[in-house]
Design an enzyme around this catalytic site. Structure first.
Site, PDB file in Angstrom:
ATOM      1  N   GLY A  20      -1.043  -4.356   3.485  1.00  0.00           N
ATOM      2  CA  GLY A  20      -1.410  -5.013   2.229  1.00  0.00           C
ATOM      3  C   GLY A  20      -2.656  -4.459   1.560  1.00  0.00           C
ATOM      4  NE  ARG A  70      20.233  -6.251  -0.215  1.00  0.00           N
ATOM      5  CZ  ARG A  70      20.474  -5.018  -0.665  1.00  0.00           C
ATOM      6  NH1 ARG A  70      19.517  -4.118  -0.612  1.00  0.00           N
ATOM      7  NH2 ARG A  70      21.663  -4.689  -1.121  1.00  0.00           N
ATOM      8  CG  ASN A 112       7.942   1.088  -5.242  1.00  0.00           C
ATOM      9  OD1 ASN A 112       7.261   0.418  -4.449  1.00  0.00           O
ATOM     10  ND2 ASN A 112       8.612   2.156  -4.858  1.00  0.00           N
ATOM     11  CG  HIS A 114       7.605   6.784  -3.258  1.00  0.00           C
ATOM     12  ND1 HIS A 114       8.345   6.182  -2.261  1.00  0.00           N
ATOM     13  CD2 HIS A 114       7.716   8.122  -3.054  1.00  0.00           C
ATOM     14  CE1 HIS A 114       8.891   7.124  -1.503  1.00  0.00           C
ATOM     15  NE2 HIS A 114       8.527   8.308  -1.960  1.00  0.00           N
ATOM     16  CG  ASP A 150      11.616   5.632  -3.945  1.00  0.00           C
ATOM     17  OD1 ASP A 150      11.094   4.538  -4.219  1.00  0.00           O
ATOM     18  OD2 ASP A 150      11.736   6.046  -2.775  1.00  0.00           O
ATOM     19  CD  GLU A 179      -0.058   4.672  -1.673  1.00  0.00           C
ATOM     20  OE1 GLU A 179       0.332   3.496  -1.656  1.00  0.00           O
ATOM     21  OE2 GLU A 179       0.205   5.483  -0.764  1.00  0.00           O
TER      22      GLU A 179
HETATM   23  C1  GRF Z   1       1.633   2.753   1.080  1.00  0.00           C
HETATM   24  O1  GRF Z   1       1.413   4.115   1.319  1.00  0.00           O
HETATM   25  C2  GRF Z   1       2.830   2.574   0.210  1.00  0.00           C
HETATM   26  O2  GRF Z   1       2.926   3.496  -0.819  1.00  0.00           O
HETATM   27  C3  GRF Z   1       3.907   2.785   1.227  1.00  0.00           C
HETATM   28  O3  GRF Z   1       3.471   2.079   2.367  1.00  0.00           O
HETATM   29  C4  GRF Z   1       2.048   2.042   2.361  1.00  0.00           C
HETATM   30  C5  GRF Z   1       1.670   0.601   2.401  1.00  0.00           C
HETATM   31  O4  GRF Z   1       0.329   0.379   2.433  1.00  0.00           O
HETATM   32  N1  GRF Z   1       5.210   2.471   0.757  1.00  0.00           N
HETATM   33  P1  GRF Z   1      -0.293  -1.067   2.240  1.00  0.00           P
HETATM   34  O5  GRF Z   1       0.582  -2.089   2.947  1.00  0.00           O
HETATM   35  O6  GRF Z   1      -0.414  -1.344   0.773  1.00  0.00           O
HETATM   36  O7  GRF Z   1      -1.643  -0.969   2.912  1.00  0.00           O
END
Ligand code: GRF
Length: 192
Positions: A20, A70, A112, A114, A150, A179
């Site tokens: 998170g 799901r 999202n 990625h 994606d 990110e």
């Molecule tokens: C991130 O690198 C995200 O892009 C990928 O998983 C990781 C999750 O990180 N899909 P976090 O849970 O936000 O710390």
């Protein structure tokens, strides 16, 4: 892309599966003066997600759904999103694939993040593949979510140099730092 006036904030749900850290960066962003988002819901498929701690710290409602079932879970999530008037979903390290039905039924925006320079390296194990292919650069991408994995329109990307000494772990760490920066920037770019 969507000009907002006045004080109205966009009610946002963040979907997580693990640590998170992106959720945390979005929460911090949501608390800045000019932020247009209000995070009012955290959804996870995993009751052990470390990121769920932010629910308690920041008093944000959390809900866990079993994605082994799901379609039932997605239906319940759609109802909850409607009840809470959620307009924006941010997938942040959410490791489950949402169905086409869910994506088309949700009337708001889904984003999202990625950890690769899309359209390269969709799906899982991106850092491993980048290193195996001796790429000189990798990075991260924020994009709109469409039923094709994606592949939705790219909003923002950040490039990161891959060094010969990089391992999956060091690369993941470098990219994660970026990110945390680009997710809020991408939101600023689409809602201003
Ligand atoms: C991130 O690198 C995200 O892009 C990928 O998983 C990781 C999750 O990180 N899909 P976090 O849970 O936000 O710390």
């Amino acid at each position: 892309m969507v000009k907002l006036t006045g004080l109205k904030k966009i009610k946002t749900a963040v979907f997580i599966s693990g640590t998170g850290s992106n959720l945390f960066s979005l929460i911090k962003f949501s608390k800045t003066k000019r932020s247009k988002i209000l995070i009012s819901l955290i959804i996870s498929n995993n009751s052990k997600s470390k990121g769920l701690k932010y629910s308690k710290i920041y008093k944000i409602k959390k809900k866990i759904f079993d994605f082994n079932k799901r379609s039932i879970s997605e239906q319940k999530i759609l109802e909850l999103l409607k009840k809470k008037q959620i307009e924006l979903i941010c997938l942040a390290g959410f490791m489950k694939i949402l169905s086409k039905n869910f994506i088309t039924k949700f009337k708001g925006t889904i984003l999202n993040i990625h950890p690769s320079l899309l359209p390269k390296y969709k799906g899982l194990n991106t850092h491993k593949k980048v290193i195996e292919n001796r790429e000189k650069f990798s990075g991260c991408t924020v994009h709109f979510v469409t039923p094709k994995l994606d592949s939705g329109k790219i909003i923002l990307q950040k490039r990161v140099k891959v060094r010969k000494s990089d391992t999956e772990k060091t690369l993941a760490k470098k990219i994660l730092i970026q990110e945390h920066k680009i997710y809020p920037l991408a939101i600023k770019k689409i809602f201003y």
